[in-house]
Design an enzyme around this catalytic site. Structure first.
Site, PDB file in Angstrom:
ATOM      1  N   ASP A 169       0.824  -1.233  -0.002  1.00 52.43           N
ATOM      2  CA  ASP A 169      -0.056   0.029   0.106  1.00 52.43           C
ATOM      3  C   ASP A 169       0.798   1.269   0.013  1.00 52.43           C
ATOM      4  O   ASP A 169       0.419   2.277   0.474  1.00 52.43           O
ATOM      5  CB  ASP A 169      -0.990  -0.058   1.152  1.00 52.43           C
ATOM      6  CG  ASP A 169      -2.045  -1.310   1.010  1.00 52.43           C
ATOM      7  OD1 ASP A 169      -2.094  -1.738   0.151  1.00 52.43           O
ATOM      8  OD2 ASP A 169      -2.298  -1.689   2.349  1.00 52.43           O
ATOM      9  N   LYS A 201       1.598   2.157  -5.139  1.00 54.94           N
ATOM     10  CA  LYS A 201       2.281   1.711  -6.443  1.00 54.94           C
ATOM     11  C   LYS A 201       1.334   1.835  -7.440  1.00 54.94           C
ATOM     12  O   LYS A 201       1.960   2.178  -8.525  1.00 54.94           O
ATOM     13  CB  LYS A 201       2.586  -0.039  -6.297  1.00 54.94           C
ATOM     14  CG  LYS A 201       3.542  -0.315  -5.162  1.00 54.94           C
ATOM     15  CD  LYS A 201       3.524  -1.655  -4.823  1.00 54.94           C
ATOM     16  CE  LYS A 201       2.301  -2.400  -4.288  1.00 54.94           C
ATOM     17  NZ  LYS A 201       2.246  -2.036  -2.855  1.00 54.94           N
ATOM     18  N   GLY A 252      -4.533  -4.249  -3.732  1.00 53.90           N
ATOM     19  CA  GLY A 252      -5.639  -3.205  -3.931  1.00 53.90           C
ATOM     20  C   GLY A 252      -4.654  -2.059  -4.443  1.00 53.90           C
ATOM     21  O   GLY A 252      -4.059  -1.373  -3.492  1.00 53.90           O
ATOM     22  N   HIS A 253      -4.549  -1.645  -5.842  1.00 52.03           N
ATOM     23  CA  HIS A 253      -3.997  -0.714  -6.105  1.00 52.03           C
ATOM     24  C   HIS A 253      -4.862   0.507  -6.735  1.00 52.03           C
ATOM     25  O   HIS A 253      -5.629   0.201  -7.721  1.00 52.03           O
ATOM     26  CB  HIS A 253      -2.932  -1.119  -7.282  1.00 52.03           C
ATOM     27  CG  HIS A 253      -2.165  -2.069  -6.941  1.00 52.03           C
ATOM     28  ND1 HIS A 253      -0.995  -2.757  -7.877  1.00 52.03           N
ATOM     29  CD2 HIS A 253      -1.682  -2.830  -5.943  1.00 52.03           C
ATOM     30  CE1 HIS A 253      -0.324  -3.517  -7.122  1.00 52.03           C
ATOM     31  NE2 HIS A 253      -0.442  -3.380  -6.078  1.00 52.03           N
ATOM     32  N   GLN A 288       2.071  -6.081  -3.132  1.00 52.72           N
ATOM     33  CA  GLN A 288       2.586  -6.204  -1.595  1.00 52.72           C
ATOM     34  C   GLN A 288       3.863  -5.333  -1.516  1.00 52.72           C
ATOM     35  O   GLN A 288       3.958  -4.313  -2.317  1.00 52.72           O
ATOM     36  CB  GLN A 288       2.395  -7.589  -1.447  1.00 52.72           C
ATOM     37  CG  GLN A 288       1.419  -8.362  -1.155  1.00 52.72           C
ATOM     38  CD  GLN A 288       0.750  -8.895  -2.534  1.00 52.72           C
ATOM     39  OE1 GLN A 288       1.423  -9.566  -3.438  1.00 52.72           O
ATOM     40  NE2 GLN A 288      -0.324  -8.572  -2.771  1.00 52.72           N
TER      41      GLN A 288
HETATM   42  P1  GDP Z   1      -0.718   0.203  -3.489  1.00 53.97           P
HETATM   43  O1  GDP Z   1      -1.461  -0.926  -3.194  1.00 53.97           O
HETATM   44  O2  GDP Z   1       0.703   0.203  -3.442  1.00 53.97           O
HETATM   45  O3  GDP Z   1      -1.176   0.557  -4.905  1.00 53.97           O
HETATM   46  O4  GDP Z   1      -1.562   1.541  -2.586  1.00 53.97           O
HETATM   47  P2  GDP Z   1      -2.917   1.589  -2.234  1.00 53.97           P
HETATM   48  O5  GDP Z   1      -3.776   2.003  -3.431  1.00 53.97           O
HETATM   49  O6  GDP Z   1      -3.519   0.438  -1.666  1.00 53.97           O
HETATM   50  O7  GDP Z   1      -3.008   2.647  -1.217  1.00 53.97           O
HETATM   51  C1  GDP Z   1      -2.190   4.036  -1.474  1.00 53.97           C
HETATM   52  C2  GDP Z   1      -3.326   5.085  -1.081  1.00 53.97           C
HETATM   53  O8  GDP Z   1      -2.986   6.342  -1.123  1.00 53.97           O
HETATM   54  C3  GDP Z   1      -4.737   5.157  -2.160  1.00 53.97           C
HETATM   55  O9  GDP Z   1      -5.767   5.390  -1.495  1.00 53.97           O
HETATM   56  C4  GDP Z   1      -4.098   6.437  -3.116  1.00 53.97           C
HETATM   57  O10 GDP Z   1      -4.944   6.958  -3.661  1.00 53.97           O
HETATM   58  C5  GDP Z   1      -3.266   7.292  -2.159  1.00 53.97           C
HETATM   59  N1  GDP Z   1      -1.958   7.799  -2.544  1.00 53.97           N
HETATM   60  C6  GDP Z   1      -1.186   7.664  -3.232  1.00 53.97           C
HETATM   61  N2  GDP Z   1      -0.147   8.733  -3.289  1.00 53.97           N
HETATM   62  C7  GDP Z   1      -0.598   9.579  -2.394  1.00 53.97           C
HETATM   63  C8  GDP Z   1       0.137  10.693  -2.183  1.00 53.97           C
HETATM   64  O11 GDP Z   1       1.145  11.115  -2.508  1.00 53.97           O
HETATM   65  N3  GDP Z   1      -0.590  11.470  -1.036  1.00 53.97           N
HETATM   66  C9  GDP Z   1      -1.822  11.004  -0.432  1.00 53.97           C
HETATM   67  N4  GDP Z   1      -2.431  11.963   0.326  1.00 53.97           N
HETATM   68  N5  GDP Z   1      -2.467   9.956  -1.000  1.00 53.97           N
HETATM   69  C10 GDP Z   1      -1.620   9.117  -1.931  1.00 53.97           C
HETATM   70  P1  IMO Z   2      -0.870  -4.275  -2.361  1.00 55.80           P
HETATM   71  O1  IMO Z   2      -0.561  -4.556  -3.581  1.00 55.80           O
HETATM   72  C1  IMO Z   2      -1.015  -4.758   2.094  1.00 55.80           C
HETATM   73  C2  IMO Z   2      -1.063  -8.763   3.472  1.00 55.80           C
HETATM   74  C3  IMO Z   2      -2.282  -9.225   4.490  1.00 55.80           C
HETATM   75  C4  IMO Z   2      -1.720 -10.245   5.351  1.00 55.80           C
HETATM   76  C5  IMO Z   2      -0.624 -10.815   4.431  1.00 55.80           C
HETATM   77  C6  IMO Z   2      -0.820 -12.114   3.822  1.00 55.80           C
HETATM   78  O2  IMO Z   2      -2.380  -3.593  -2.166  1.00 55.80           O
HETATM   79  O3  IMO Z   2       0.317  -3.269  -1.610  1.00 55.80           O
HETATM   80  P2  IMO Z   2      -2.353 -12.763   1.864  1.00 55.80           P
HETATM   81  O4  IMO Z   2      -4.042 -12.566   1.741  1.00 55.80           O
HETATM   82  O5  IMO Z   2      -1.534 -12.329   0.856  1.00 55.80           O
HETATM   83  O6  IMO Z   2      -2.261 -14.322   2.156  1.00 55.80           O
HETATM   84  O7  IMO Z   2      -2.135 -12.077   3.233  1.00 55.80           O
HETATM   85  O8  IMO Z   2      -0.118  -9.967   3.528  1.00 55.80           O
HETATM   86  N1  IMO Z   2      -1.196  -8.213   2.275  1.00 55.80           N
HETATM   87  C7  IMO Z   2      -1.269  -7.021   2.006  1.00 55.80           C
HETATM   88  N2  IMO Z   2      -1.135  -5.865   2.726  1.00 55.80           N
HETATM   89  N3  IMO Z   2      -1.009  -4.660   0.576  1.00 55.80           N
HETATM   90  C8  IMO Z   2      -1.220  -5.548  -0.031  1.00 55.80           C
HETATM   91  O9  IMO Z   2      -1.343  -5.484  -1.419  1.00 55.80           O
HETATM   92  C9  IMO Z   2      -1.387  -7.010   0.736  1.00 55.80           C
HETATM   93  N4  IMO Z   2      -1.499  -8.232  -0.040  1.00 55.80           N
HETATM   94  C10 IMO Z   2      -1.433  -9.046   1.116  1.00 55.80           C
HETATM   95  O10 IMO Z   2      -2.950  -7.933   5.065  1.00 55.80           O
HETATM   96  O11 IMO Z   2      -1.189  -9.518   6.395  1.00 55.80           O
HETATM   97 MG    MG Z   3      -2.915  -1.369  -1.674  1.00 54.65          MG
END
Ligand code: GDP
Ligand code: IMO
Ligand code: MG
Length: 421
Positions: free
Chosen positions: A13, A16, A40-41, A221
């Site tokens: 998270d 990415k 979840g991207h 991840q």
């Molecule tokens: P990922 O799994 O690495 O793609 O990240 P996620 O989408 O799960 O979580 C990142 C969250 O931060 C999302 O809600 C994005 O919209 C938000 N986000 C990404 N870059 C920034 C930033 O520079 N500032 C803020 N405030 N939010 C951001």
């Molecule tokens: P993105 O790509 C954050 C965590 C789960 C749990 C562990 C194992 O959005 O960054 P799993 O279901 O993979 O067997 O769970 O990994 N986990 C993540 N945490 N971002 C993710 O993906 C994750 N994918 C799995 O919360 O701790």
């Molecule tokens: Mg994510």
């Protein structure tokens, strides 16, 4: 231009999805190489917010090929739902290709995931998407792969065989058995939808590389969820570090140029497992509220804490990161003071690297350096020079500590809230 790989450097998270979308402006192909719909991207474009789980985050750029590589584990029903949702929002999925070698996730994997968590002494806090059981079947050589989607008779036999095996496990554990006919009907419908997307993605990727096109590998991840290098057993079941791109995408290490590491300006984690800089106070709540730190896949509140440079340095080393994308700097805007963990204290011993055992990591206490905050908004900055001096210093300090270079800074979720350093 050659091939670049982008990975998460913390516990996932890091932002990415946003970075892939931004970088895809100059890219011909994006390849997911590991994980599944545990990811979840998030990509925000204008007033639209999309959360992608299996479809690569390059999908919003017209003509960009989006490959779901052999190293990904794919829930066909979830993939169809995701693709249909994109289409209903006007996003074309014509450029998606699904690897004929990717392993498939079925309902029985999800149920086995839940069963394992319910009975475990040490819960992992998985996303419940069946990821661990699907990779287990892959390693045990009883998995069902993408190529079977094209041979439904054969696939049905394999599916029924595996479902029967899992049903024995469920019944033995007092869990209701799956209705195999019902499940197969659903799987078959998804298979028919997906057939035209099934390809040898290894050949597609290598043809693009040979033709000198720009290819970007999208990690899911983060480094500390890596099956080998993460906080085992509180990890996911795949290789989340840059090396995974070669095995999970079917390309040679010789073709890779840059390795991007996406690094949040603080730290978050979802699920169980040690997290040395975790905050349980008002500062932690501020990070969660201001950063909107709630899971993009499961909606769970994310655990939040200060930036951990020990972890950062370790993941930059593991993945060979030469370009850092520091995200969510804006979330630190309101802090008077900011802490950076520069080492761990383990029973009086100073650690500069991540220890292997989670017991040691749980017992380690962070040694902090405190730096002044900047107390003003960075959301509108579009260059390093437009950042407050203390924010510039903060970026310089974390880059120095993790021994890499900041190449991109992100100060908000939107595409335009990004600039080169
Ligand atoms: P990922 O799994 O690495 O793609 O990240 P996620 O989408 O799960 O979580 C990142 C969250 O931060 C999302 O809600 C994005 O919209 C938000 N986000 C990404 N870059 C920034 C930033 O520079 N500032 C803020 N405030 N939010 C951001
Ligand atoms: P993105 O790509 C954050 C965590 C789960 C749990 C562990 C194992 O959005 O960054 P799993 O279901 O993979 O067997 O769970 O990994 N986990 C993540 N945490 N971002 C993710 O993906 C994750 N994918 C799995 O919360 O701790
Ligand atoms: Mg994510």
């Amino acid at each position: 231009m050659p091939v670049d790989v982008l990975v998460g450097t913390q516990w996932g998270d890091e932002g990415k999805g946003k970075l892939i979308d931004v970088l895809t402006r100059d890219v011909d192909m994006v390849v997911r190489f590991q994980g599944g719909n545990n990811a979840g991207h998030t990509v925000e474009i204008g007033d639209q917010k999309y959360v992608l789980h299996l479809v690569p985050s390059g999908i919003f750029r017209k003509g960009v090929k989006c490959l779901i590589g052999n190293g990904v584990v794919v829930d066909p029903i979830a993939l169809v739902a995701e693709m249909e949702n994109l289409v209903s929002r006007g996003v074309s999925v014509d450029d998606v290709q699904l690897s004929d070698r990717a392993h498939l996730i079925f309902e029985y994997h999800k149920r086995a995931d839940a069963l394992r968590e319910a009975g475990a002494k040490r819960k992992i806090g998985t996303t419940g998407r069946g990821i661990g059981p699907a990779y287990t079947d892959k390693a045990a050589r009883v998995g069902i792969r993408g190529c079977e989607l094209l041979h439904l008779d054969r696939m049905e036999n394999l599916f029924r065989e595996q479902a029967a095996r899992y049903n024995q496990l469920f019944v033995a554990n007092g869990v209701e058995a799956l209705n195999v006919d019902e499940q197969w009907t659903k799987v078959k419908a998804a298979a028919l939808y997906l057939q035209k997307y099934v390809q040898d993605t290894v050949v597609t990727a290598n043809e693009f590389i040979r033709a000198g096109k720009n290819v970007l590998f999208e990690g899911a991840q983060g480094a500390f969820l890596d099956i080998d290098h993460g906080t085992y057993p509180f990890v996911t079941s795949s290789t989340t570090t840059s090396g995974g791109a070669c095995a999970g995408g079917g390309i040679s290490p010789r073709s890779v140029r840059d390795i991007w590491g996406v690094m949040k300006a603080y730290t978050t984690r979802v699920g169980e497992g040690p997290f040395p800089t975790e905050l349980f106070d008002a500062d932690g709540n501020t990070l969660r509220e201001v950063g909107g730190e709630f899971g993009a896949t499961t909606g769970r509140p994310r655990r939040c804490g200060w930036f951990d440079a020990v972890a950062g340095r370790y993941s930059c080393m593991l993945s060979g990161i030469n370009k850092l994308a520091v995200t969510k700097l804006d979330v630190l805007d309101s802090f008077e003071e900011i802490k950076i963990c520069v080492a761990y204290d383990l029973n009086g011993r100073k650690l500069h690297y991540m220890p292997a055992s989670v017991e040691d990591l749980s017992a380690a206490t962070p040694i902090y350096e405190t730096v002044p905050g900047w107390n003003c908004s960075t959301a509108d900055a579009r260059s390093i020079a437009e950042l407050p001096v203390n924010a510039q210093k903060y970026l310089r300090r974390i880059a120095e500590l993790v021994e890499s270079n900041v190449a991109i800074v992100s100060v908000g979720p939107r595409r335009d809230q990004t600039f080169q350093a």
